[in-house]
Design an enzyme around this catalytic site. Sequence first.
Site, mmCIF file in Angstrom:
data_model
loop_
_atom_site.group_PDB
_atom_site.id
_atom_site.type_symbol
_atom_site.label_atom_id
_atom_site.label_comp_id
_atom_site.label_asym_id
_atom_site.label_seq_id
_atom_site.Cartn_x
_atom_site.Cartn_y
_atom_site.Cartn_z
ATOM 1 N N GLU A 103 -2.244 -2.008 -6.073
ATOM 2 C CA GLU A 103 -2.924 -0.805 -6.552
ATOM 3 C C GLU A 103 -1.837 0.123 -7.099
ATOM 4 O O GLU A 103 -1.880 0.567 -8.223
ATOM 5 C CB GLU A 103 -3.654 -0.166 -5.378
ATOM 6 C CG GLU A 103 -4.481 1.022 -5.740
ATOM 7 C CD GLU A 103 -5.345 1.462 -4.562
ATOM 8 O OE1 GLU A 103 -6.502 1.787 -4.788
ATOM 9 O OE2 GLU A 103 -4.859 1.486 -3.416
ATOM 10 N N GLY A 132 -7.430 1.712 -1.474
ATOM 11 C CA GLY A 132 -7.687 0.285 -1.688
ATOM 12 C C GLY A 132 -7.487 -0.541 -0.440
ATOM 13 O O GLY A 132 -7.329 -1.770 -0.525
ATOM 14 N N GLY A 157 0.807 -1.220 0.000
ATOM 15 C CA GLY A 157 0.000 0.000 0.000
ATOM 16 C C GLY A 157 0.837 1.265 0.000
ATOM 17 O O GLY A 157 2.062 1.243 -0.147
ATOM 18 N N LEU A 182 -2.897 4.466 10.926
ATOM 19 C CA LEU A 182 -2.506 5.481 11.904
ATOM 20 C C LEU A 182 -2.841 5.027 13.325
ATOM 21 O O LEU A 182 -2.175 5.408 14.271
ATOM 22 C CB LEU A 182 -3.225 6.803 11.596
ATOM 23 C CG LEU A 182 -2.913 7.394 10.209
ATOM 24 C CD1 LEU A 182 -3.848 8.557 9.882
ATOM 25 C CD2 LEU A 182 -1.464 7.847 10.130
ATOM 26 N N LYS A 212 4.048 10.604 17.036
ATOM 27 C CA LYS A 212 4.457 11.873 17.666
ATOM 28 C C LYS A 212 5.657 11.659 18.582
ATOM 29 O O LYS A 212 5.588 11.880 19.796
ATOM 30 C CB LYS A 212 3.289 12.498 18.431
ATOM 31 C CG LYS A 212 2.166 12.946 17.510
ATOM 32 C CD LYS A 212 1.270 13.919 18.206
ATOM 33 C CE LYS A 212 0.300 14.527 17.228
ATOM 34 N NZ LYS A 212 -0.809 15.193 17.816
ATOM 35 N N GLY A 233 2.537 4.641 1.594
ATOM 36 C CA GLY A 233 3.097 5.056 2.879
ATOM 37 C C GLY A 233 4.504 4.543 3.090
ATOM 38 O O GLY A 233 4.992 3.676 2.356
ATOM 39 N N GLY A 234 5.162 5.099 4.121
ATOM 40 C CA GLY A 234 6.559 4.790 4.391
ATOM 41 C C GLY A 234 6.789 3.318 4.714
ATOM 42 O O GLY A 234 7.750 2.712 4.239
ATOM 43 N N ILE A 235 5.900 2.719 5.509
ATOM 44 C CA ILE A 235 6.144 1.341 5.962
ATOM 45 C C ILE A 235 6.054 0.339 4.805
ATOM 46 O O ILE A 235 6.996 -0.440 4.600
ATOM 47 C CB ILE A 235 5.225 0.973 7.149
ATOM 48 C CG1 ILE A 235 5.663 1.790 8.372
ATOM 49 C CG2 ILE A 235 5.259 -0.510 7.445
ATOM 50 C CD1 ILE A 235 4.801 1.652 9.585
HETATM 51 N N1 COA Z 1 -2.134 10.011 16.100
HETATM 52 C C1 COA Z 1 -1.690 11.207 15.689
HETATM 53 N N2 COA Z 1 -0.823 11.364 14.684
HETATM 54 C C2 COA Z 1 -0.380 10.253 14.066
HETATM 55 C C3 COA Z 1 -0.793 8.979 14.432
HETATM 56 C C4 COA Z 1 -1.693 8.873 15.510
HETATM 57 N N3 COA Z 1 -2.134 7.686 15.938
HETATM 58 N N4 COA Z 1 -0.192 8.064 13.649
HETATM 59 C C5 COA Z 1 0.586 8.746 12.799
HETATM 60 N N5 COA Z 1 0.468 10.058 13.053
HETATM 61 C C6 COA Z 1 1.133 11.125 12.338
HETATM 62 C C7 COA Z 1 2.599 10.807 12.057
HETATM 63 O O1 COA Z 1 3.396 11.211 13.146
HETATM 64 C C8 COA Z 1 2.845 11.614 10.807
HETATM 65 O O2 COA Z 1 2.981 12.989 11.132
HETATM 66 P P1 COA Z 1 4.320 13.789 10.785
HETATM 67 O O3 COA Z 1 4.391 13.746 9.283
HETATM 68 O O4 COA Z 1 4.031 15.147 11.319
HETATM 69 O O5 COA Z 1 5.401 13.034 11.473
HETATM 70 C C9 COA Z 1 1.525 11.506 10.065
HETATM 71 O O6 COA Z 1 0.543 11.185 11.040
HETATM 72 C C10 COA Z 1 1.463 10.444 8.970
HETATM 73 O O7 COA Z 1 2.128 9.335 9.299
HETATM 74 P P2 COA Z 1 3.092 8.671 8.262
HETATM 75 O O8 COA Z 1 3.490 7.381 8.865
HETATM 76 O O9 COA Z 1 4.159 9.601 7.890
HETATM 77 O O10 COA Z 1 2.169 8.458 6.975
HETATM 78 P P3 COA Z 1 2.436 7.631 5.671
HETATM 79 O O11 COA Z 1 2.830 8.509 4.564
HETATM 80 O O12 COA Z 1 3.332 6.469 5.928
HETATM 81 O O13 COA Z 1 0.957 7.068 5.334
HETATM 82 C C11 COA Z 1 -1.234 6.366 5.972
HETATM 83 C C12 COA Z 1 0.275 6.307 6.265
HETATM 84 C C13 COA Z 1 -1.922 5.416 6.934
HETATM 85 C C14 COA Z 1 -1.763 7.766 6.125
HETATM 86 C C15 COA Z 1 -1.474 5.867 4.510
HETATM 87 O O14 COA Z 1 -0.970 4.588 4.371
HETATM 88 C C16 COA Z 1 -2.932 5.840 4.124
HETATM 89 O O15 COA Z 1 -3.484 6.852 3.782
HETATM 90 N N6 COA Z 1 -3.582 4.648 4.170
HETATM 91 C C17 COA Z 1 -4.994 4.506 3.804
HETATM 92 C C18 COA Z 1 -5.181 4.015 2.385
HETATM 93 C C19 COA Z 1 -4.462 2.751 2.094
HETATM 94 O O16 COA Z 1 -3.942 2.051 2.913
HETATM 95 N N7 COA Z 1 -4.437 2.396 0.837
HETATM 96 C C20 COA Z 1 -3.796 1.155 0.449
HETATM 97 C C21 COA Z 1 -3.766 0.869 -0.953
HETATM 98 S S1 COA Z 1 -2.684 2.033 -1.841
#
Ligand code: COA
Length: 431
Positions: free
Chosen positions: A238, A336, A215, A313, A361, A217-219
């Site tokens: 996707e 997705g 998917g 998140l 955070k 995101g960073g992980i």
């Molecule tokens: N409470 C508050 N803030 C939180 C948090 C929580 N529980 N978990 C993460 N954060 C913050 C992080 O600290 C980060 O903030 P920063 O940029 O200021 O450090 C921000 O939220 C985003 O986290 P990050 O890990 O950098 O996001 P990412 O780019 O890796 O994306 C998702 C992670 C979950 C947002 C992304 O995978 C997503 O939108 N998923 C939904 C759709 C999906 O999975 N699609 C899959 C098919 S493509």
Amino acid sequence: MNVYEEYRRKLISIDEAVAMVSSGCSIAAAMAASAPPGLLGALGKRRDEVENVRVFSALLLRDYDFFLDPSMKGHFFLESWFYGAGERRGHELGTVSLIPSHGREWGIRKAQFDPPDFFWGTACPMDRHGYFSLSLGVGYEKDLLAVAKTVVLEINPNLPRTYGDTQVHISQVDYVVENEAPLFELQPIEPSAEEKAIGAFVADLIEDGSTIQLGIGGIPNAIATFLMNKKDLGVHTEMFTDGMVDLAEAGVITGRCKTLWPGKMVGNFALGTKKLYNFLHENLAIEFQPGRVTNDPCVIAKNYKMVSVNTALQIDLTGQVVSESIGHLQYSGTGGQTDTAVGAQMSPGGKSIIALRSTAKKGTISTIVPFLPEGAKVTLHRADVDYVVTEYGVAHLKACSIKERVNRLIAIAHPDFREELRREARRLKLE
Ligand code: COA
């Protein structure tokens, strides 16, 4: 018919294309790295002449003034299937609203219930048979191109020519504009120690011969680096990413064991660096298919040993997964996540993995919480959750009672928060 003559007849300037936009009309624009920068960049110039123009798109990665300049309010409005940083800013300004939707439905449901007047997409130059390739994205693009009254393609020779269901003939296009723009690149970030630990746990869950989805995101991106020792992986995803290029070039991704589109890497859009875009160019091992196909759980399930890997998140102790919001803040979108998680579990030998850091955070808050905060939007229903992975291990939640989910999730929570989670679980009668 001479396709080159037809091309010349349909060629107009970007300003001429944007001049066709009138008050009250709607424009479906391609998403992410395939969004048309020339057309969308020029749209704001029409501010004083039009009102209530709606644009449908997702993850617009450049700063377009039509929704980021507060003076555009009332003139343009963006309806987005997936927020990035720009859409989050626009939401604050009141120029953007989310379309809650699964990736498999973005195109077909809009086409069915709210078809656009215009389709604006990007494509690489026409071939001698009169065909364009929509290049980096067909998630919803072809479905909306098919129903739009006026189709405009922005032709960019920097775009890779991709194969699968990406072809559009000049006879299906009303106008073309030319714009040799640099492609948007998303640079991968060096994984943190936690992400490396998560990557190792996820790699343990992926057997040789599996077909994977990674998917956004960073992980998920970091996980690709931990799959280098696997054999004969396949891709049905996707989003195509840089990590997949490394795995394909290292001979890890062969698609040899795939039961659907054997030998092909299947996806609906690509976002990464030039390395990825060069890899996709004229690559017959790549099969782009629309979101209604790639994300259909029944199609995903035709792959044996399908493993979906997404991130989130937050997750509560009952297994509700929040991936698109932080409280009331709309952070991204459903994309997705549900499609791929459900489809993978329907596949023979399949698994769905949600991989997330145990804290956010800078370690001050736990991402595993006793209950969801006000405003949280559940992306993956607790009945659809399967494996959850943090840097502390793996919790398999499928078929578990809530009492057992509580134990397994607390075991992979950050040690600093385990006691408090246990106390809350007791107070809420979850265990
Ligand atoms: N409470 C508050 N803030 C939180 C948090 C929580 N529980 N978990 C993460 N954060 C913050 C992080 O600290 C980060 O903030 P920063 O940029 O200021 O450090 C921000 O939220 C985003 O986290 P990050 O890990 O950098 O996001 P990412 O780019 O890796 O994306 C998702 C992670 C979950 C947002 C992304 O995978 C997503 O939108 N998923 C939904 C759709 C999906 O999975 N699609 C899959 C098919 S493509």
